[in-house]
Enzyme design. Sequence first.
Site, PDB file in Angstrom:
ATOM      1  N   HIS A 307       0.847  -1.191   0.000  1.00 55.36           N
ATOM      2  CA  HIS A 307       0.000   0.000   0.000  1.00 55.36           C
ATOM      3  C   HIS A 307       0.878   1.234   0.000  1.00 55.36           C
ATOM      4  O   HIS A 307       1.934   1.241   0.649  1.00 55.36           O
ATOM      5  CB  HIS A 307      -0.908   0.012   1.238  1.00 55.36           C
ATOM      6  CG  HIS A 307      -2.086   0.895   1.072  1.00 55.36           C
ATOM      7  ND1 HIS A 307      -2.021   2.250   1.311  1.00 55.36           N
ATOM      8  CD2 HIS A 307      -3.344   0.630   0.644  1.00 55.36           C
ATOM      9  CE1 HIS A 307      -3.207   2.764   1.051  1.00 55.36           C
ATOM     10  NE2 HIS A 307      -4.023   1.817   0.642  1.00 55.36           N
ATOM     11  N   ASP A 364      -7.952  -5.523   0.046  1.00 59.67           N
ATOM     12  CA  ASP A 364      -8.425  -6.403  -1.022  1.00 59.67           C
ATOM     13  C   ASP A 364      -8.016  -7.858  -0.842  1.00 59.67           C
ATOM     14  O   ASP A 364      -8.474  -8.720  -1.592  1.00 59.67           O
ATOM     15  CB  ASP A 364      -7.891  -5.910  -2.377  1.00 59.67           C
ATOM     16  CG  ASP A 364      -8.499  -4.586  -2.763  1.00 59.67           C
ATOM     17  OD1 ASP A 364      -9.723  -4.448  -2.578  1.00 59.67           O
ATOM     18  OD2 ASP A 364      -7.770  -3.698  -3.223  1.00 59.67           O
TER      19      ASP A 364
HETATM   20  N1  ACO Z   1       4.172  -7.744  -4.684  1.00 61.99           N
HETATM   21  C1  ACO Z   1       5.520  -7.702  -4.907  1.00 61.99           C
HETATM   22  N2  ACO Z   1       6.259  -6.595  -4.767  1.00 61.99           N
HETATM   23  C2  ACO Z   1       5.637  -5.456  -4.422  1.00 61.99           C
HETATM   24  C3  ACO Z   1       4.239  -5.416  -4.200  1.00 61.99           C
HETATM   25  C4  ACO Z   1       3.503  -6.620  -4.334  1.00 61.99           C
HETATM   26  N3  ACO Z   1       2.196  -6.651  -4.128  1.00 61.99           N
HETATM   27  N4  ACO Z   1       3.876  -4.162  -3.871  1.00 61.99           N
HETATM   28  C5  ACO Z   1       4.985  -3.438  -3.892  1.00 61.99           C
HETATM   29  N5  ACO Z   1       6.058  -4.200  -4.225  1.00 61.99           N
HETATM   30  C6  ACO Z   1       7.462  -3.793  -4.275  1.00 61.99           C
HETATM   31  C7  ACO Z   1       7.743  -2.858  -5.450  1.00 61.99           C
HETATM   32  O1  ACO Z   1       8.105  -3.588  -6.602  1.00 61.99           O
HETATM   33  C8  ACO Z   1       8.851  -2.004  -4.901  1.00 61.99           C
HETATM   34  O2  ACO Z   1      10.038  -2.788  -4.916  1.00 61.99           O
HETATM   35  P1  ACO Z   1      11.494  -2.042  -5.112  1.00 61.99           P
HETATM   36  O3  ACO Z   1      11.620  -1.099  -3.958  1.00 61.99           O
HETATM   37  O4  ACO Z   1      12.460  -3.170  -5.104  1.00 61.99           O
HETATM   38  O5  ACO Z   1      11.412  -1.350  -6.436  1.00 61.99           O
HETATM   39  C9  ACO Z   1       8.492  -1.845  -3.426  1.00 61.99           C
HETATM   40  O6  ACO Z   1       7.690  -3.000  -3.105  1.00 61.99           O
HETATM   41  C10 ACO Z   1       7.700  -0.585  -3.120  1.00 61.99           C
HETATM   42  O7  ACO Z   1       6.549  -0.580  -3.889  1.00 61.99           O
HETATM   43  P2  ACO Z   1       6.035   0.644  -4.753  1.00 61.99           P
HETATM   44  O8  ACO Z   1       5.764   0.181  -6.133  1.00 61.99           O
HETATM   45  O9  ACO Z   1       6.881   1.840  -4.562  1.00 61.99           O
HETATM   46  O10 ACO Z   1       4.670   0.921  -4.030  1.00 61.99           O
HETATM   47  P3  ACO Z   1       3.570   1.957  -4.489  1.00 61.99           P
HETATM   48  O11 ACO Z   1       3.252   2.753  -3.306  1.00 61.99           O
HETATM   49  O12 ACO Z   1       3.978   2.683  -5.718  1.00 61.99           O
HETATM   50  O13 ACO Z   1       2.353   1.007  -4.897  1.00 61.99           O
HETATM   51  C11 ACO Z   1       0.639  -0.575  -4.646  1.00 61.99           C
HETATM   52  C12 ACO Z   1       1.429   0.549  -3.982  1.00 61.99           C
HETATM   53  C13 ACO Z   1       0.140  -0.122  -6.030  1.00 61.99           C
HETATM   54  C14 ACO Z   1      -0.577  -0.882  -3.800  1.00 61.99           C
HETATM   55  C15 ACO Z   1       1.547  -1.822  -4.788  1.00 61.99           C
HETATM   56  O14 ACO Z   1       1.928  -2.254  -3.497  1.00 61.99           O
HETATM   57  C16 ACO Z   1       0.870  -2.954  -5.542  1.00 61.99           C
HETATM   58  O15 ACO Z   1       0.930  -2.974  -6.772  1.00 61.99           O
HETATM   59  N6  ACO Z   1       0.200  -3.908  -4.817  1.00 61.99           N
HETATM   60  C17 ACO Z   1      -0.519  -4.976  -5.479  1.00 61.99           C
HETATM   61  C18 ACO Z   1      -1.843  -4.464  -6.007  1.00 61.99           C
HETATM   62  C19 ACO Z   1      -2.821  -4.180  -4.890  1.00 61.99           C
HETATM   63  O16 ACO Z   1      -3.024  -4.985  -3.997  1.00 61.99           O
HETATM   64  N7  ACO Z   1      -3.475  -3.004  -4.980  1.00 61.99           N
HETATM   65  C20 ACO Z   1      -4.504  -2.602  -4.042  1.00 61.99           C
HETATM   66  C21 ACO Z   1      -4.033  -1.496  -3.144  1.00 61.99           C
HETATM   67  S1  ACO Z   1      -5.220  -1.075  -1.930  1.00 61.99           S
HETATM   68  C22 ACO Z   1      -6.378  -0.245  -2.791  1.00 61.99           C
HETATM   69  O17 ACO Z   1      -6.139   0.446  -3.763  1.00 61.99           O
HETATM   70  C23 ACO Z   1      -7.715  -0.367  -2.362  1.00 61.99           C
END
Ligand code: ACO
Length: 434
Positions: A307, A364
């Site tokens: 998140h 979710d």
């Molecule tokens: N699985 C694997 N790796 C992940 C995940 C995941 N679910 N989420 C984040 N990461 C990693 C990223 O690749 C990044 O790695 P790095 O630092 O080596 O590059 C690190 O964790 C930080 O993540 P960001 O991409 O900077 O996180 P951001 O804040 O941009 O995105 C998000 C947040 C979109 C929710 C992301 O965690 C994600 O895609 N999760 C999966 C989709 C999801 O569950 N979305 C629902 C969110 S809640 C909602 O909207 C109601």
Amino acid sequence: MSETAELNVGGKTYTLPVIEGTEQERAIDISKLRAESGHVTLDDGYGNTGSCKSNITFIDGEKGILRYRGYSIEELAVRSTFVEVAHLLIWGELPTSAELQRFSNMLTENSMIHEDMKFHFEGFPRRAHPMAILSSMINATSCFYPELLDSNYDTDSLARQAANLLSQVRTIAAFAYRKSRGLPIIYPKLEYKYTANFLHMMFSHPYRDFPLDPEAVRALDLIFLLHADHEQNCSTATVRMVASSKANLFASAAAGVCALWGPLHGGANQAVLEMLEAIHREGDDGSRFIAAAKDKNSGKKLMGFGHRVYKHYDPRAKIIKQACDEVLARLNKSDPLLDIAKKLEEAAMKEDYFVERNLYPNVDFYSGIIMRALGIPVEMFTVIFAIGRMPGWIANFKEVAEDAKGRIYRPRQIYTGKTLRSYVPIKERGQAGS
Ligand code: ACO
């Protein structure tokens, strides 16, 4: 004397005001920085940008706190209902019994969609995703109720618009589902409350009412309530963006639905279920999927994890996880996907990759399992999220509409394209791409 921040750039020092919210969140106010220094700030993805002041929802992502208008999500989840919370979010206070009665009556009065809107449903292909139907039909609502589009946004006109949208979104959502299944439309019943009516319109037979289980109604009401607002997320920020141009509430909410649809946002609940089903189908114990999610080249993520704001367990996920166990037990159902989800969470939480990046389950991760137990098909999951989020979008729209000094939202950019060049006539452009 109020606190300030100093910025040294280009040999000059600029003094910037520091503002503080009621929960001691601090921000450096850079709104005059460009005018004074010629510089803008750059913050890809808005990770560190406050786009507005708001008094609706407070989140402390480090501590895992979520409050609507000052009330903790944990307390509301146990003691309140979705309709009461909708009133709280939109009007700022929990309703008195008279206010709740008035609000509920308005929702009931507005539960039927305009009869002519039914023809629009005929135009969608059978396999249309219900989120596409939902956003189109919410936008179309403004065509059928022009009398509601009073741009003065006094309390009365907002109350009428809010009740119309909040009530009709559920009718439109249920009709979209019926259409996708080739089933006849079921009208709402005046005697049913908000969430019961939705289940009735989804699942009743024209000649036999769907037997409403109070546990199922309560479980879905909880899901709506937990999704009701979440400060400046992608879809809410979109609603505010559209609202800032003085577009009407229906247009703004339709844009919110589109923003919510993506799998990185509200679409994640559908993606989680599909991920769990794939793991189950492939006989993976979860370890192969976790390995893939850690590998940036795999194109896979652990859906329902991570998140932007929470660097701790999402408080909504905690409530939903517990509700999942309770609802399945009360409905006397078991689901292998719940076991897989729990094992997946346990395994991920032992992995440095997820721990170091503070990746915990979000709202979710478990919600789909409850919806599945209620018989809601997977393509409707994000629609359920949109119904739940509607009060938050309306409250944010209202905040924008009522801000007399509000400006149109218009971010800046840093241009990284070509600099000025001369037009090349077509015959001199070479053969590339032919
Ligand atoms: N699985 C694997 N790796 C992940 C995940 C995941 N679910 N989420 C984040 N990461 C990693 C990223 O690749 C990044 O790695 P790095 O630092 O080596 O590059 C690190 O964790 C930080 O993540 P960001 O991409 O900077 O996180 P951001 O804040 O941009 O995105 C998000 C947040 C979109 C929710 C992301 O965690 C994600 O895609 N999760 C999966 C989709 C999801 O569950 N979305 C629902 C969110 S809640 C909602 O909207 C109601």
